[in-house]
Design a protein around this motif. Structure first.
Motif, short mmCIF file in Angstrom:
data_model
loop_
_atom_site.label_atom_id
_atom_site.label_comp_id
_atom_site.label_asym_id
_atom_site.label_seq_id
_atom_site.Cartn_x
_atom_site.Cartn_y
_atom_site.Cartn_z
N MET A 191 0.22 20.27 -8.40
CA MET A 191 -1.07 20.90 -8.09
C MET A 191 -1.89 20.03 -7.14
N ALA A 192 -1.96 18.73 -7.43
CA ALA A 192 -2.70 17.82 -6.56
C ALA A 192 -2.05 17.74 -5.18
N LEU A 193 -0.71 17.77 -5.14
CA LEU A 193 -0.01 17.73 -3.85
C LEU A 193 -0.44 18.87 -2.95
N MET A 194 -0.47 20.09 -3.49
CA MET A 194 -0.82 21.26 -2.68
C MET A 194 -2.27 21.19 -2.19
N LEU A 195 -3.17 20.71 -3.03
CA LEU A 195 -4.58 20.63 -2.63
C LEU A 195 -4.82 19.51 -1.62
N ILE A 196 -4.07 18.42 -1.72
CA ILE A 196 -4.16 17.37 -0.71
C ILE A 196 -3.62 17.86 0.62
N LEU A 197 -2.52 18.60 0.58
CA LEU A 197 -1.97 19.19 1.81
C LEU A 197 -2.95 20.16 2.45
N LEU A 198 -3.62 20.96 1.64
CA LEU A 198 -4.63 21.89 2.15
C LEU A 198 -5.73 21.11 2.87
N TRP A 243 4.29 12.85 -12.68
CA TRP A 243 3.41 12.10 -11.78
C TRP A 243 4.26 11.30 -10.81
N GLN A 244 4.00 11.48 -9.53
CA GLN A 244 4.79 10.81 -8.49
C GLN A 244 3.86 10.11 -7.51
N PHE A 245 4.43 9.18 -6.72
CA PHE A 245 3.68 8.35 -5.77
C PHE A 245 2.54 7.61 -6.49
N MET A 250 0.85 -1.20 0.00
CA MET A 250 0.00 0.00 0.00
C MET A 250 0.87 1.23 0.00
N GLY A 251 0.65 2.12 -1.00
CA GLY A 251 1.41 3.35 -1.08
C GLY A 251 0.86 4.40 -0.13
N ILE A 252 1.54 5.54 -0.08
CA ILE A 252 1.17 6.58 0.87
C ILE A 252 -0.19 7.18 0.53
N LEU A 253 -0.54 7.25 -0.75
CA LEU A 253 -1.85 7.79 -1.11
C LEU A 253 -2.98 6.86 -0.68
N SER A 254 -2.80 5.58 -0.90
CA SER A 254 -3.81 4.61 -0.43
C SER A 254 -3.93 4.65 1.08
N LEU A 278 2.73 15.76 5.02
CA LEU A 278 4.03 16.44 5.13
C LEU A 278 5.17 15.53 4.64
N VAL A 279 5.07 14.25 4.95
CA VAL A 279 6.07 13.30 4.46
C VAL A 279 6.05 13.26 2.93
N MET A 280 4.85 13.27 2.36
CA MET A 280 4.72 13.24 0.91
C MET A 280 5.29 14.52 0.29
#
Length: 500
Positions: free
Chosen positions: A76-83, A55-57, A1-5, A42-44
């Motif tokens: 872009m997705a990284l910043m919105l997930i962090l938000l 595309w990463q992770f 399982m990756g970090i997104l899952s 934050l780790v991501m």
């Protein structure tokens, strides 16, 4: 399982635990799960390679047919997930004492929403994206309908119907796209050239759904009702995250996948954005309900986002993305500021307050900071996004930039008018005199929001750097657009005609 899952699984499992737990345990489970997810975010962020692969992770697993369980992020997705991960624990803390009935179910709805929203931003399969995109309606519907104000059922149904009806057209468009391109992989579709005549109809179908989600004029009327009736944390997450799903859809799908149609119809977006900036700002000026005022200000801010996106240049797109992040933090903070005094006096009527700087000085300072960030004071998050957006819009059309700039002036008028009536003046009302300043829990919410608003304003490069290459990709796709006839050249002429 990756970090997104993992970031999907943790809140989903915690939501089930909360629903079957007692009130006290549910609160701590929800807070713990959201804090763990924020730590994973934050780790991501730390592991994300700026200027690396687009595309990463990435995680992929074939399920059935053309459908894949495919996750991955760009900047872009990284910043919105962090938000999302940043705001969720603050929403749980904001609900700590305000919610006293069905606490387990309430916390479960928020955790479920976190998992779904992260899925929206991380999905790399078109069908998976649509499932997450529509599922986000469900927990918000229950949050408004169960824990909202006196008119909560009307607001919940209006929110659900508005956002669902437009999405039916988007689903049809997605089916056409998959049959035409032979894949539902978003990364492949981003580089696929759909026929120009097909792009027009696909663009309109997506626009029907995403314009409601943002929301754009004239399909914005559900938002003030939803905000007024929602509990404080519901308003925080609705303005902070859910509205961003619409603008994310613009920059992820409509602009790079349908560049020809975007060039043809940019004038539609410009005209609707100009109307929204002025119209909703003027409506905000005459509001006496604090939540309604902030809700209308959200429509005006998101109108600058759409204008910046359709400027089709690096500055406009970067500015729009920064406004999205800034608005997510600042609007959530403003709604929390309203919630703080609502919990003490149980009214949102501006005329009932006055003189809070005398007995609530710490609250007055934080409220001032977030007010200035909403206006766009240099040194705060609002300035960076608005400056970049207006710069990009000016390159596309000086007239559109002029109209959007009036929104900033009007924004200063209604926000400072709100602040003056609530915080300054004489402390004459006995119930207002009895209001106490911020407690430890409220400090714990205010400080992180203030820190991020200042960080984004002082050092925006830390937020812009991960997104820069992705913005450049979208700009490059738009640069290759081949509009039907002279529609792209005609867009500035249409706007100039409106000006005359």
């Amino acid at each position: 399982m990756g970090i997104l899952s993992l970031m999907l699984a943790i809140p989903a499992i915690a939501a089930i635990l909360c629903i079957f737990s007692g009130d006290r345990l549910a609160r701590f489970v929800a807070l713990g799960a959201t804090l763990v997810n924020f730590a994973l975010g934050l780790v991501m962020w730390r592991g994300f390679e700026v200027n690396g692969a687009q595309w990463q992770f990435v995680e992929r697993a074939d399920l059935f047919g053309r459908f894949q369980y495919a996750l991955g992020i760009d900047g872009m997705a990284l910043m919105l997930i962090l938000l999302t991960a940043f705001l969720m624990p603050l929403c749980i803390l904001a609900s700590w004492q305000a919610i006293q009935k069905r606490v387990g179910l309430y916390m479960g709805m928020f955790l479920l929403m976190e998992a779904i929203v992260i899925g929206v931003f991380a999905a790399q399969d078109l069908i998976l994206f649509y499932i997450f995109f529509e599922a986000a309606l469900i927990p918000m519907y229950f949050i408004i309908g169960i824990w909202g104000g006196d008119n909560r059922k009307y607001a919940a149904f209006k929110f659900f119907l508005y956002t669902l009806l437009g999405s039916v057209l988007m689903l049809i468009a997605m089916i056409v796209m998959i049959n035409t391109a032979g894949t539902s992989d978003i990364t492949a579709l981003l580089n696929y050239d759909f026929p120009t005549n097909m792009q027009f109809w696909l663009w309109l179908a997506f626009f029907a759904s995403l314009a409601v989600k943002m929301p754009m004029f004239p399909v914005h009327t559900w938002l003030p009702d939803a905000h007024v009736q929602a509990p404080t944390a519901g308003s925080m997450i609705l303005a902070g995250v859910l509205l961003k799903m619409g603008s994310y859809g613009f920059i992820r799908f409509m602009m790079p996948m349908f560049p020809d149609a975007s060039a043809d119809l940019m004038w539609v977006v410009f005209i609707l954005s100009m109307i929204a900036v002025v119209y909703t700002s003027l409506i905000a000026l005459v509001q006496n309900d604090m939540k309604k005022l902030i809700a209308y200000s959200s429509v005006a801010h998101m109108a600058i986002v759409t204008a910046g996106l359709f400027a089709f240049n690096q500055q406009g797109l970067e500015g729009a993305l920064v406004i999205m992040l800034s608005h997510g933090v600042v609007s959530a903070a403003l709604f929390f500021c309203v919630g703080v005094i609502y919990d003490r006096l149980h009214t949102r009527e501006i005329s009932r307050y006055g003189g809070l700087a005398i007995n609530m000085p710490a609250y007055a300072v934080f409220f001032l900071l977030f007010t200035m960030a909403s206006i766009g004071l240099p040194g705060t998050s609002g300035f960076v996004g608005e400056f970049l957006s207006l710069l990009g819009i000016y390159e596309a059309s000086s007239f559109v930039a002029l109209i959007c700039a009036t929104g900033i002036i009007l924004g200063a008028a209604y926000m400072l008018y709100l602040y003056r009536r609530v915080v300054f003046g004489d402390l004459t009302k006995d119930d207002v005199k009895a209001m106490t300043d911020l407690n430890a829990r409220e400090w714990a919410i205010m400080v992180p929001l203030a820190a991020v608003a200042l960080w984004m304003g002082i050092y925006p490069e830390s937020f812009l750097a991960p997104m820069r290459d992705d913005v450049a990709f979208v700009v490059e796709r738009l640069a290759d657009a081949k509009p039907a006839g002279d529609a792209q050249l005609a867009a500035p002429a249409v706007i100039a005609g409106v000006a005359q």
